[in-house]
Scaffold this motif. Structure first.
Motif, PDB file in Angstrom:
ATOM      1  N   ALA A  41     -20.533  31.200   5.451  1.00 34.09           N
ATOM      2  CA  ALA A  41     -21.653  31.958   4.898  1.00 34.09           C
ATOM      3  C   ALA A  41     -21.305  33.432   4.727  1.00 34.09           C
ATOM      4  N   LEU A  42     -20.408  33.935   5.545  1.00 34.03           N
ATOM      5  CA  LEU A  42     -20.101  35.356   5.531  1.00 34.03           C
ATOM      6  C   LEU A  42     -18.588  35.564   5.578  1.00 34.03           C
ATOM      7  N   TYR A  43     -18.089  36.425   4.691  1.00 30.84           N
ATOM      8  CA  TYR A  43     -16.677  36.789   4.692  1.00 30.84           C
ATOM      9  C   TYR A  43     -16.591  38.314   4.803  1.00 30.84           C
ATOM     10  N   PRO A  44     -16.178  38.830   5.950  1.00 30.69           N
ATOM     11  CA  PRO A  44     -16.073  40.294   6.092  1.00 30.69           C
ATOM     12  C   PRO A  44     -14.895  40.833   5.276  1.00 30.69           C
ATOM     13  N   ILE A  45     -15.115  41.987   4.666  1.00 33.93           N
ATOM     14  CA  ILE A  45     -14.089  42.636   3.861  1.00 33.93           C
ATOM     15  C   ILE A  45     -13.934  44.057   4.373  1.00 33.93           C
ATOM     16  N   VAL A  46     -12.706  44.499   4.523  1.00 34.07           N
ATOM     17  CA  VAL A  46     -12.414  45.855   4.964  1.00 34.07           C
ATOM     18  C   VAL A  46     -11.606  46.526   3.861  1.00 34.07           C
ATOM     19  N   TYR A  47     -12.089  47.702   3.403  1.00 30.98           N
ATOM     20  CA  TYR A  47     -11.384  48.471   2.394  1.00 30.98           C
ATOM     21  C   TYR A  47     -10.685  49.634   3.086  1.00 30.98           C
ATOM     22  N   LEU A  48      -9.441  49.851   2.769  1.00 36.49           N
ATOM     23  CA  LEU A  48      -8.704  50.996   3.298  1.00 36.49           C
ATOM     24  C   LEU A  48      -8.242  51.854   2.131  1.00 36.49           C
ATOM     25  N   ASP A  49      -8.288  53.146   2.340  1.00 39.05           N
ATOM     26  CA  ASP A  49      -7.857  54.067   1.322  1.00 39.05           C
ATOM     27  C   ASP A  49      -6.952  55.097   1.981  1.00 39.05           C
TER      28      ASP A  49
END
Length: 124
Positions: free
Chosen positions: A112-120
């Motif tokens: 139901a949930l897929y965590p996403i982490v953005y790095l810059d």
């Protein structure tokens, strides 16, 4: 000094000629001479009986097919790049062997949930 005898000599299971076998490799088609013995007990270890290609050949076909390319395109690709004639029916046999696994993967339940982490990052 003891005489050197070949294994199988005078045992009733000595050498009995050879058979030719054509095997596909990653770069080309190879002609091999497979030895025989009288009792048909010789087992090749590198390329087993009834095998027609070296390891990695099927993986290349599946890799190209997974990119959405047709069996005719794959056939032309192997002819152009490796100089090997591969029939469209052989390519279909290879790809059909993995279709059950592909269908199971496509029909798997999703979370139901897929965590996403953005790095810059900025490097100065």
């Amino acid at each position: 000094m003891p005489s050197m005898t070949r294994q199988g000599n005078n045992s009733g299971n000595s050498r009995n000629g050879k058979t030719s076998k054509s095997v596909r490799s990653q770069n080309r088609e190879i002609e091999l001479d497979i030895p025989r013995d009288r009792n048909s007990t010789f087992e090749p270890t590198l390329i087993g009986k009834n095998e027609k290609q070296l390891n990695g050949f099927d993986d290349r076909i599946i890799s190209i097919y997974s990119r959405g390319l047709s069996t005719r395109y794959i056939q032309a690709h192997f002819k152009e790049v490796y100089g090997v004639d591969v029939s469209a029916s052989f390519i279909s046999q290879v790809t059909n062997a993995v279709m059950d696994e592909v269908k199971r993967w496509q029909q798997r339940p999703l979370d139901a949930l897929y965590p996403i982490v953005y790095l810059d990052c900025i490097v100065v």
